[in-house]
Design a protein around this motif. Sequence first.
Motif, mmCIF file in Angstrom:
data_model
loop_
_atom_site.group_PDB
_atom_site.id
_atom_site.type_symbol
_atom_site.label_atom_id
_atom_site.label_comp_id
_atom_site.label_asym_id
_atom_site.label_seq_id
_atom_site.Cartn_x
_atom_site.Cartn_y
_atom_site.Cartn_z
ATOM 1 N N ALA A 245 -114.869 -21.287 -49.584
ATOM 2 C CA ALA A 245 -114.402 -20.799 -48.278
ATOM 3 C C ALA A 245 -113.190 -21.610 -47.821
ATOM 4 N N ALA A 246 -113.259 -22.929 -47.986
ATOM 5 C CA ALA A 246 -112.119 -23.787 -47.612
ATOM 6 C C ALA A 246 -110.899 -23.438 -48.457
ATOM 7 N N ASN A 247 -111.132 -23.189 -49.739
ATOM 8 C CA ASN A 247 -110.028 -22.835 -50.642
ATOM 9 C C ASN A 247 -109.363 -21.531 -50.189
ATOM 10 N N ALA A 248 -110.193 -20.573 -49.780
ATOM 11 C CA ALA A 248 -109.652 -19.293 -49.313
ATOM 12 C C ALA A 248 -108.854 -19.483 -48.015
ATOM 13 N N ALA A 249 -109.329 -20.375 -47.153
ATOM 14 C CA ALA A 249 -108.603 -20.642 -45.900
ATOM 15 C C ALA A 249 -107.232 -21.256 -46.200
ATOM 16 N N ILE A 250 -107.203 -22.170 -47.162
ATOM 17 C CA ILE A 250 -105.921 -22.770 -47.582
ATOM 18 C C ILE A 250 -104.997 -21.678 -48.125
ATOM 19 N N ASP A 251 -105.529 -20.827 -48.998
ATOM 20 C CA ASP A 251 -104.718 -19.743 -49.585
ATOM 21 C C ASP A 251 -104.145 -18.842 -48.480
ATOM 22 N N HIS A 252 -105.018 -18.464 -47.534
ATOM 23 C CA HIS A 252 -104.615 -17.545 -46.453
ATOM 24 C C HIS A 252 -103.456 -18.139 -45.648
ATOM 25 N N MET A 253 -103.647 -19.375 -45.180
ATOM 26 C CA MET A 253 -102.624 -20.002 -44.326
ATOM 27 C C MET A 253 -101.343 -20.294 -45.112
ATOM 28 N N ARG A 254 -101.495 -20.764 -46.352
ATOM 29 C CA ARG A 254 -100.304 -21.084 -47.163
ATOM 30 C C ARG A 254 -99.465 -19.828 -47.365
ATOM 31 N N ASP A 255 -100.118 -18.728 -47.725
ATOM 32 C CA ASP A 255 -99.358 -17.513 -48.000
ATOM 33 C C ASP A 255 -98.729 -16.959 -46.726
ATOM 34 N N TRP A 256 -99.452 -17.041 -45.613
ATOM 35 C CA TRP A 256 -98.915 -16.567 -44.324
ATOM 36 C C TRP A 256 -97.676 -17.402 -43.953
ATOM 37 N N ALA A 257 -97.784 -18.712 -44.103
ATOM 38 C CA ALA A 257 -96.689 -19.605 -43.688
ATOM 39 C C ALA A 257 -95.529 -19.594 -44.682
ATOM 40 N N LEU A 258 -95.852 -19.597 -45.968
ATOM 41 C CA LEU A 258 -94.809 -19.840 -46.979
ATOM 42 C C LEU A 258 -94.419 -18.590 -47.754
ATOM 43 N N GLY A 259 -95.200 -17.495 -47.635
ATOM 44 C CA GLY A 259 -94.812 -16.227 -48.259
ATOM 45 C C GLY A 259 -95.520 -15.949 -49.571
ATOM 46 N N THR A 260 -95.488 -14.672 -49.969
ATOM 47 C CA THR A 260 -96.201 -14.230 -51.189
ATOM 48 C C THR A 260 -95.243 -13.718 -52.262
ATOM 49 N N ASN A 261 -93.928 -13.853 -52.039
ATOM 50 C CA ASN A 261 -92.951 -13.369 -53.035
ATOM 51 C C ASN A 261 -93.203 -11.912 -53.417
ATOM 52 N N GLY A 262 -93.569 -11.112 -52.458
ATOM 53 C CA GLY A 262 -93.785 -9.686 -52.723
ATOM 54 C C GLY A 262 -95.192 -9.354 -53.180
ATOM 55 N N GLY A 263 -95.979 -10.371 -53.549
ATOM 56 C CA GLY A 263 -97.343 -10.108 -54.025
ATOM 57 C C GLY A 263 -98.259 -9.695 -52.875
ATOM 58 N N TRP A 264 -99.335 -8.965 -53.210
ATOM 59 C CA TRP A 264 -100.308 -8.551 -52.197
ATOM 60 C C TRP A 264 -101.408 -9.592 -52.079
ATOM 61 N N VAL A 265 -101.805 -9.854 -50.842
ATOM 62 C CA VAL A 265 -103.028 -10.633 -50.588
ATOM 63 C C VAL A 265 -103.806 -9.863 -49.512
ATOM 64 N N THR A 266 -105.053 -10.270 -49.261
ATOM 65 C CA THR A 266 -105.822 -9.594 -48.214
ATOM 66 C C THR A 266 -105.943 -10.498 -46.998
ATOM 67 N N MET A 267 -105.637 -9.938 -45.823
ATOM 68 C CA MET A 267 -105.862 -10.640 -44.558
ATOM 69 C C MET A 267 -106.551 -9.680 -43.591
ATOM 70 N N GLY A 268 -107.431 -10.211 -42.753
ATOM 71 C CA GLY A 268 -107.977 -9.433 -41.648
ATOM 72 C C GLY A 268 -106.981 -9.531 -40.502
ATOM 73 N N VAL A 269 -106.402 -8.409 -40.109
ATOM 74 C CA VAL A 269 -105.357 -8.421 -39.077
ATOM 75 C C VAL A 269 -105.601 -7.279 -38.093
ATOM 76 N N PRO A 270 -105.075 -7.395 -36.868
ATOM 77 C CA PRO A 270 -105.286 -6.299 -35.917
ATOM 78 C C PRO A 270 -104.529 -5.046 -36.353
ATOM 79 N N SER A 271 -105.257 -3.950 -36.400
ATOM 80 C CA SER A 271 -104.642 -2.693 -36.831
ATOM 81 C C SER A 271 -103.640 -2.190 -35.797
ATOM 82 N N ASN A 272 -102.592 -1.538 -36.305
ATOM 83 C CA ASN A 272 -101.685 -0.768 -35.436
ATOM 84 C C ASN A 272 -101.943 0.714 -35.635
ATOM 85 N N GLY A 273 -103.073 1.047 -36.244
ATOM 86 C CA GLY A 273 -103.384 2.448 -36.541
ATOM 87 C C GLY A 273 -103.218 2.793 -38.018
ATOM 88 N N GLU A 274 -102.801 1.818 -38.834
ATOM 89 C CA GLU A 274 -102.605 2.100 -40.259
ATOM 90 C C GLU A 274 -103.904 2.624 -40.881
#
Length: 328
Positions: A245-274
């Motif tokens: 769980a800690a590892n996933a939290a690190i992955d989530h924050m690192r990718d959000w802050a530093l970027g995914t270079n176009g790769g897909w990751v999963t985040m729980g985010v507020p929908s805009n209707g998508e």
Amino acid sequence: MSKKPVRVAVTGAAGQIGYALLFRIASGEMLGKDQPVILQLLEVPVEGPQKALKGVMMELDDCAFPLLAGMEAHSDPMTAFKDTDYALLVGSMPRKAGMERAELLSINGQIFIGQGKALDAVASRDVKVLVVGNPANTNAWIAMKSAPSLPRENFTAMLRLDHNRALSQLAAKTGKPVASIQKLAVWGNHSPTMYADYRFATIEGASVKDMINDHAWNKDVFLPTVGKRGAAIIEARGLSSAASAANAAIDHMRDWALGTNGGWVTMGVPSNGEYGIPKDTMFGYPVTCEGGKYKIVEGLPVDEFSQGCIDKTLAELVGEQDGVKHLL
Ligand code: NAD
Ligand code: LMR
């Protein structure tokens, strides 16, 4: 010239996820090996957890991390979240034997109302919030609703553990390295209803769905294995997942802050209707991240089986939200 330190608040800092998380944040694994951090650690105002937190801080001291520019122990979110740039909300009450889900939702709902209000009042206006404490999506939704002066997109829930679990199962099934799998998506709630979807996934350009070509395995093995993995860990360890769980939290924050270079990751985010998900529902989506912002991957086709899975996890989330609306 070294960078200016950023403030990272972590709640539940003396808990088991906290113990697997703080040392990695302080060593630069989350925000980069050139980014100093100040840890603002929150625990309940109770002697035992506060004393345990002091012990964790002694160990952090003893690591002599060059990037650890400061650390503070707190018992009040109003001081713990002051000017914080990142907030990892891990602390919450775990479900006890015999406790109804509604009761858990209500107890944790109160925690996340208070913490959402405190973030609203004192955090950086750009704060990136990750909710780990369960039920993570609904807790994140409550915190977001309790912080009306902060942008709603600052609030996210952790589905990265489900994403990583799914990657690992797919690597084992295909015999290919985890790192070779691209374009995996996990939809919905961090719960057994989540829908791990490999229809778009590729390995070196080839379709993972075509490689596996077994709908029964998807439905009867893969989805239940990923969905019930949390319970399987609790059964095996006698405690819920902590290092992963800690590892996933690190992955989530690192990718959000530093970027995914176009790769897909999963985040729980507020929908805009998508994908027809009601606005503001804190929903697991495939996203890409760049420049400190995430973007939901849009326009993916949804077949009948996938729609059924998405409807099921959405119904559960809407039920959770309805169960706590009266608290807001
Ligand atoms: P834990 O019981 O070991 O630690 C939780 C800590 O939070 C405790 O030290 C407790 O004192 C503290 N706490 C409780 N209420 C608090 C509050 N209001 N403010 C600050 N601190 C508070 O639990 P853990 O194993 O570290 O798990 C923490 C949470 O993460 C649980 O809710 C668990 O279900 C959840 N979890 C989520 C995922 C996910 O993928 N989203 C995965 C694993 C665990
Ligand atoms: C997990 O997925 O490992 C946890 O959310 C399980 C739990 O109930 O703590």
